[in-house]
Motif scaffolding. Sequence first.
Motif, PDB file in Angstrom:
ATOM      1  N   PRO A  65       0.942  -1.489  -0.041  1.00  0.00           N
ATOM      2  CA  PRO A  65      -0.101   0.211  -0.213  1.00  0.00           C
ATOM      3  C   PRO A  65       1.026   1.333   0.101  1.00  0.00           C
ATOM      4  N   TYR A  66       2.117   1.543   0.548  1.00  0.00           N
ATOM      5  CA  TYR A  66       2.728   2.580   0.507  1.00  0.00           C
ATOM      6  C   TYR A  66       3.508   2.429  -0.629  1.00  0.00           C
ATOM      7  N   LEU A  70       2.776   5.461  -3.151  1.00  0.00           N
ATOM      8  CA  LEU A  70       3.893   6.550  -3.216  1.00  0.00           C
ATOM      9  C   LEU A  70       3.776   7.257  -5.545  1.00  0.00           C
ATOM     10  N   VAL A  71       3.872   6.007  -6.066  1.00  0.00           N
ATOM     11  CA  VAL A  71       3.887   5.363  -7.464  1.00  0.00           C
ATOM     12  C   VAL A  71       2.462   5.962  -8.525  1.00  0.00           C
ATOM     13  N   ALA A  72       1.473   5.993  -7.285  1.00  0.00           N
ATOM     14  CA  ALA A  72      -0.120   6.798  -7.601  1.00  0.00           C
ATOM     15  C   ALA A  72      -0.215   8.535  -8.271  1.00  0.00           C
ATOM     16  N   ASP A  73       1.060   8.929  -7.137  1.00  0.00           N
ATOM     17  CA  ASP A  73       1.410  10.263  -6.608  1.00  0.00           C
ATOM     18  C   ASP A  73       2.279  10.773  -7.386  1.00  0.00           C
ATOM     19  N   GLY A  74       3.093  10.067  -7.764  1.00  0.00           N
ATOM     20  CA  GLY A  74       4.054  10.302  -8.768  1.00  0.00           C
ATOM     21  C   GLY A  74       5.584  10.743  -8.294  1.00  0.00           C
ATOM     22  N   ILE A  75       5.465   9.766  -7.065  1.00  0.00           N
ATOM     23  CA  ILE A  75       6.241  10.378  -5.611  1.00  0.00           C
ATOM     24  C   ILE A  75       7.911   9.583  -6.017  1.00  0.00           C
ATOM     25  N   ILE A 113      11.824  11.145 -14.419  1.00  0.00           N
ATOM     26  CA  ILE A 113      11.538  10.005 -13.356  1.00  0.00           C
ATOM     27  C   ILE A 113      11.553   9.109 -14.175  1.00  0.00           C
ATOM     28  N   ILE A 114      12.172   8.050 -13.795  1.00  0.00           N
ATOM     29  CA  ILE A 114      11.971   6.610 -14.352  1.00  0.00           C
ATOM     30  C   ILE A 114      11.487   5.261 -13.685  1.00  0.00           C
ATOM     31  N   ASP A 115      10.526   4.431 -13.973  1.00  0.00           N
ATOM     32  CA  ASP A 115      10.308   3.232 -14.120  1.00  0.00           C
ATOM     33  C   ASP A 115      11.307   2.532 -13.233  1.00  0.00           C
ATOM     34  N   ASP A 116      11.188   2.139 -12.127  1.00  0.00           N
ATOM     35  CA  ASP A 116      12.654   0.959 -11.986  1.00  0.00           C
ATOM     36  C   ASP A 116      12.302  -0.379 -12.224  1.00  0.00           C
ATOM     37  N   THR A 117      10.349  -0.400 -12.927  1.00  0.00           N
ATOM     38  CA  THR A 117      10.361  -1.788 -13.005  1.00  0.00           C
ATOM     39  C   THR A 117      10.268  -3.241 -12.151  1.00  0.00           C
ATOM     40  N   GLY A 119       8.585  -1.937  -9.329  1.00  0.00           N
ATOM     41  CA  GLY A 119       7.912  -1.476  -8.398  1.00  0.00           C
ATOM     42  C   GLY A 119       8.129   0.371  -8.064  1.00  0.00           C
ATOM     43  N   ASN A 120       8.993   0.799  -8.892  1.00  0.00           N
ATOM     44  CA  ASN A 120       8.917   2.419  -7.704  1.00  0.00           C
ATOM     45  C   ASN A 120       9.684   3.270  -8.756  1.00  0.00           C
ATOM     46  N   LEU A 121       9.101   4.037  -8.644  1.00  0.00           N
ATOM     47  CA  LEU A 121      10.288   5.186  -9.432  1.00  0.00           C
ATOM     48  C   LEU A 121      10.964   5.810  -8.585  1.00  0.00           C
ATOM     49  N   ILE A 122      11.722   6.440  -9.603  1.00  0.00           N
ATOM     50  CA  ILE A 122      13.040   7.227  -9.398  1.00  0.00           C
ATOM     51  C   ILE A 122      13.874   8.183 -10.009  1.00  0.00           C
ATOM     52  N   GLN A 123      13.900   9.432  -9.290  1.00  0.00           N
ATOM     53  CA  GLN A 123      14.267  10.880 -10.346  1.00  0.00           C
ATOM     54  C   GLN A 123      15.534  10.880 -10.437  1.00  0.00           C
TER      55      GLN A 123
END
Length: 131
Positions: A65-66, A70-75, A113-117, A119-123
Amino acid sequence: MKIYVTSIFVDDQDKAEAFYTRVLGFQVKHNIPLGEDRWLTVVSSEAPDGTELLLEPSNHPAVGPYRAALVADGIPAHSFQVEDLDAERRRLEKHGVEFVQEPMDAGPVRMAIIDDTCGNLIQLIEMNEAG
């Protein structure tokens, strides 16, 4: 006092290891079996004695859920500095990396911002000369 290790939750340590080393260019610092998982850390190839990033299994019930929030909010989960964001973008796109936010100026930095594949977004951050 200094930061020794920080962690990022990943869905699959093998997949994360491949992405963070083969795609982003980090190098494995520690790879220690711990039951079904590993103490798996990577470091920048530019600073092999610097802060370690622990690729931590995401099996704790609070993690899903955490991270979803974060991903839903683009964080982004983390921020990595690059010397030339446009060159890094071209390099990463050749590896199939998805940019969820195109490079843009944001005050003293240029960022994307990229998707790390995993489960995370990375700035990704490039410092502007004024910054």
